[in-house]
Design a protein around this motif. Structure first.
Motif, short mmCIF file in Angstrom:
data_model
loop_
_atom_site.label_atom_id
_atom_site.label_comp_id
_atom_site.label_asym_id
_atom_site.label_seq_id
_atom_site.Cartn_x
_atom_site.Cartn_y
_atom_site.Cartn_z
N ARG A 303 0.85 -1.19 0.00
CA ARG A 303 0.00 0.00 0.00
C ARG A 303 0.89 1.24 0.00
O ARG A 303 1.67 1.46 0.93
CB ARG A 303 -0.90 0.00 1.23
N THR A 304 0.78 2.07 -1.04
CA THR A 304 1.67 3.21 -1.18
C THR A 304 0.95 4.55 -1.14
O THR A 304 1.60 5.59 -1.24
CB THR A 304 2.46 3.12 -2.50
N GLN A 305 -0.35 4.54 -1.00
CA GLN A 305 -1.12 5.79 -1.03
C GLN A 305 -1.69 6.09 0.35
O GLN A 305 -2.05 5.18 1.10
CB GLN A 305 -2.26 5.67 -2.06
N SER A 309 0.44 4.38 4.49
CA SER A 309 1.32 3.73 3.52
C SER A 309 2.17 2.66 4.19
O SER A 309 2.65 2.83 5.32
CB SER A 309 2.21 4.78 2.85
N THR A 312 6.86 1.78 -0.63
CA THR A 312 6.89 2.57 -1.85
C THR A 312 7.35 1.68 -3.01
O THR A 312 7.85 0.56 -2.80
CB THR A 312 7.84 3.77 -1.70
N GLY A 333 9.14 8.67 3.48
CA GLY A 333 8.22 7.64 3.94
C GLY A 333 8.52 7.12 5.32
O GLY A 333 7.64 6.97 6.17
#
Length: 385
Positions: A303-305, A309, A312, A333
């Motif tokens: 999950r990058t959003q 998160s 990335t 991040g």
């Protein structure tokens, strides 16, 4: 109702074997069928179950070099005697979707992927072969590919382990597939959640060419980062020659040691264009982030959003792209990363969820199977032993 569980081969232990184990746990009276099997590749919970192998089992080197027996796959698959079975549940990234059944029998195929070496990865696999193997492969692959496509039409329903594979099933076979993500052993992380987190990165999995481990080695070398590599395979000698003093090869690890490595790493690095990929989710179950190549199954497992998160992506399978992603994660991040977010995300792929969705699908299309099926709790008790 007589039920058979068919898996392509039991020669190594991986995600496919975990799926076959879970399916068999849901149907405790089912008989098992496979092309070839070795004791080390059979999950311990399946020991003692009736296990039927194909004619390949009797051929020298078939268990250790089964992929070299591609021309024999069709005849070996069709030699499996599934007469008298009402319901066949296959777990397949090989040819066993093509088993022959009695008229009226139902076949539900959980497809990990159409055979990569026949379809999307044909040229890449061919390029890595020696001259004689390449010539034999080039000559025989078209016939086996045609059989593979034709035999896929015998399947009643397809399930796919990811949307990525569902699309491949449609392109290769012209068939639709419902997605049920494979199970991760989420509870295995529990003993390691208080492990001290190191300053090193981790790469885990079989050391084979498509995993692209070399770009992770080079990315860490450029950045002066420590990298630990868990796993073994045919690429190991070459990768050791590329590695510098900041890279440590751990070899094949026990489950206990592997999950401890997940829990201790700064982040998991993952460079493969994978069909699904359980390793990133196992790391997230331990509360660790993932820096992955943004293609294939990784698009569904990381999950990058948003604020929650879990890692990335890097855009290209190159060391420079991977190094840029590592730097970006460290700067933007990592400061806001919360291990609880990763664990919460990974929990959505836990074994009970797979068992429930798979059981509901089978019993929804074959109501009589309910009498042969164990409950989710009963199956979970078996696969958790």
């Amino acid at each position: 109702m007589r039920v058979a569980v068919v898996h392509h081969w039991f020669v190594t232990r991986g995600g496919g074997e975990r799926v076959a184990e879970c399916i068999a746990a849901l149907f405790p009276s089912a008989e098992l069928f496979t092309l070839v099997a070795s004791p080390s590749g059979l999950p311990s919970t399946l020991a003692g179950r009736p296990l039927h192998t194909s004619l390949l089992q009797k051929l020298p080197l078939a268990r250790s070099h089964h992929r070299h027996f591609l021309p024999f796959y069709p005849s070996a698959t069709e030699s499996l005697d599934l007469r008298g079975f009402d319901l066949v549940l296959s777990s397949d990234s090989g040819p066993v979707k093509g088993v022959r059944l009695d008229p009226g029998a139902l076949h539900i195929c959980y497809c990990h992927s159409p055979m990569r070496y026949l379809w999307d990865g044909f040229e890449a696999y061919r390029a890595g072969m020696g001259p004689l193997t390449r010539a034999a492969f080039t000559l025989t692959a078209p016939r086996v590919r045609a059989w593979d496509r034709e035999s896929a039409q015998r399947v009643s329903f397809f399930l796919a382990n990811s949307a990525y594979v569902a699309d491949r099933i449609h392109r290769c076979y012209g068939r639709e597939a419902e997605v049920i993500h494979p199970p991760i052993d989420f509870d295995r992380a529990a003993p390691f959640l208080d492990e001290p987190i190191g300053d090193h990165y981790l790469c885990a999995g079989r050391l084979v060419s498509y995993k692209k481990t070399e770009i992770l080695i080079e990315a860490c070398r450029r950045l002066g980062r420590q990298l630990r590599i868990a796993g073994s395979g045919p690429e190991e000698a070459r990768l050791r020659r590329l590695a510098g003093p900041d890279v440590k090869f751990l070899g094949g690890l026990s489950n206990h040691d592997l999950w401890r490595e997940y829990a201790r790493c700064r982040a998991l690095l993952f460079a493969a264009d994978e069909d699904f990929g359980m390793v990133p989710l196992e790391a997230q179950a331990c509360g660790r982030p993932v820096i992955a190549f943004g293609a294939g199954g990784s698009l569904e497992t990381v999950r990058t959003q948003g604020a929650e998160s879990t890692g990335t992506y890097f855009a290209e399978q190159s060391s420079s792209s991977a190094a840029d992603a590592i730097t970006r994660w460290e700067q933007t991040g990592e400061p806001s990363f919360e291990p609880a977010f990763a664990r919460q995300w990974a929990a959505g792929f836990a074994t009970p969820i797979f068992l429930e969705r798979y059981r509901n699908f089978v019993c929804g299309h074959a109501p009589a199977a309910a009498s042969a099926a164990a409950s989710v709790a009963e199956a979970l008790a078996v696969v958790s032993t």
